[in-house]
Design an enzyme around this catalytic site. Sequence first.
Site, PDB file in Angstrom:
ATOM      1  N   GLU A   1      22.417 -49.100-100.758  1.00 13.13           N
ATOM      2  CA  GLU A   1      23.255 -49.289 -99.559  1.00 13.13           C
ATOM      3  C   GLU A   1      23.581 -50.780 -99.486  1.00 13.13           C
ATOM      4  O   GLU A   1      22.742 -51.584 -99.082  1.00 13.13           O
ATOM      5  CB  GLU A   1      22.473 -48.874 -98.300  1.00 13.13           C
ATOM      6  CG  GLU A   1      22.087 -47.416 -98.252  1.00 13.13           C
ATOM      7  CD  GLU A   1      23.282 -46.507 -98.083  1.00 13.13           C
ATOM      8  OE1 GLU A   1      24.363 -46.994 -97.697  1.00 13.13           O
ATOM      9  OE2 GLU A   1      23.141 -45.308 -98.368  1.00 13.13           O
TER      10      GLU A   1
ATOM     11  N   CYS B   1      26.706 -54.144 -91.545  1.00 13.94           N
ATOM     12  CA  CYS B   1      27.271 -53.735 -92.837  1.00 13.94           C
ATOM     13  C   CYS B   1      28.515 -52.896 -92.637  1.00 13.94           C
ATOM     14  O   CYS B   1      29.469 -53.016 -93.390  1.00 13.94           O
ATOM     15  CB  CYS B   1      26.236 -52.981 -93.662  1.00 13.94           C
ATOM     16  SG  CYS B   1      25.530 -51.568 -92.807  1.00 13.94           S
TER      17      CYS B   1
END
Length: 496
Positions: free
Chosen positions: A245, A279
């Site tokens: 990720e 993010c």
Amino acid sequence: MTATRAPGQPVVEDGVLISTNPASGAEAGRVPVAGAEAVNETVRRAREAALWWQALGYDGRRERLLRWRSLIVRRIEELARLTTLETGKPDADAVVEATAAVEHLDWAARNAKRVLGPRKVRTRLLLAEHSGHLEYQPYGVVGVIGPWNYPIVTPVGPISGALAAGNAVVFKPSEYTPIVGQWLVDTFAEVVPEQPVLQAVHGLGDTGAALCRSGVGKVSFTGSTATAKKVLAACAENLVPAVIEAGGKDALIVDADADIPAAAEAAVWGSMTNAGQTCIGIERVYAVAPIYDAFVSAVVEKAGKLRTGEEIGPITMPGQLDIIRDHIDDALAKGGTAVLGGSGAVQPPYVSPTVLVEVPADSREMRDETFGPTLTITKVADADEAVQKANDTPYGLGGAVFGKRNALRIARRLRSGMVAVNSTLTFVGMGNLPFGGVGDSGFGRIHGEDGLREFSRAKSITVRRGPSLLPAMTFERTPAQVANIVKTLRVLYGRK
Ligand code: NDP
């Protein structure tokens, strides 16, 4: 490291990691640093704990994971306070983050048996005398490496999936947020005191690298794309699989039939929550010409009301301030215009909300992850141009679309793992939706059914129920039987 450094900069003294608040420098706590040997020893203990954890079965694990969930909910204020102390993020942001973590823990605990448990699969005609069985078995020990920007939900997502699937977990929190990480481990131990099923190892990047090489069955990494490549290189040495990720440069598209005030409100929140250190934060907006001016005005009006030290917390990682300043200056130098904030917005440890327009596509603000409370808005002719520009990035994590008639169609065309329609970031809060990116944003999925399967291996078993009608897998087959196989194939699959 020395003790005289910027507030929030972690310090290692005599083998102890000291974590401090990025605004005040107040100490959040201290933890021992684990070298490679300590990491290996932790993983060895985890391997034994995993056997005990697996023996509890899905129901036993579910009951304990739900107890941990309830403990987190009961003590959510304590967790939020600690997160605010360590990262500087506003208390409300910390509460919202913990809420998402609770959702993932609850969903994984309740659904692991259904998604991963043993089941029979439908028999295929060519092997009708065998039954097929499928189940998903745990890796044993999963190493979870986490970032600092969301120190609760980014690790709890994969930790929930890994634990519910029957793995023990060794967790390496970011050096900027070890205290929140240790809180998670300590509270888990309160509800599961018997075995070290969830443990933490603390330190800098080399502790994370040691975890990749420690013999864990799988690594779950959340962090920057650059570090992801190092993690994969370390994992490759022993063919350890990893779910990655990584970073993003997410875009929001505002179509002509969008609700402008709602789109502006979501753009401001999506780009500036957690001071933009997200993010899946919105970093770029593409707004179609007919609504562009109204949208820009609405964004400026709403973002202009946000105050540093109130809704906008400090930048957690002091080094990031230089990157944010560089992106803003580069955008302005290349011809962009600041309609809010801009040059001088960076006042350590804060960055005031900055909205930039007419920023050239080759500027760093448009290409690299800024990770601050900045937003670029670009005028486009139509949704097609918006999609093409939104997709012009090596990243592909999340994104958002505001509009009515074509919004879902536009969402499908975005090259990313997730998209929110008429909101921003919401996909991270649904326990049953997988989370992850494409391209430089990584691969594999956490959360949801895919997230549970990510932390387990498919195990396929066939069981003979009778003699073979079409004996193919034996040397004792006869030419007549082979001819029969061909005949059957033609009947089953040979038609045009
Ligand atoms: P980093 O990549 O710097 O660090 C992530 C973690 O990896 C930290 O725990 C770090 O430890 C550790 N690490 C550093 N070097 C190594 C190594 N060689 N081997 C193994 N582990 C190592 O990211 P940040 O902490 O700065 O987090 C911000 C980044 O995370 C942004 O790019 C953001 O987009 C991304 N992110 C992605 C999310 C997603 O779900 N896709 C969610 C949240 C953030 P240490 O801190 O001690 O250096």
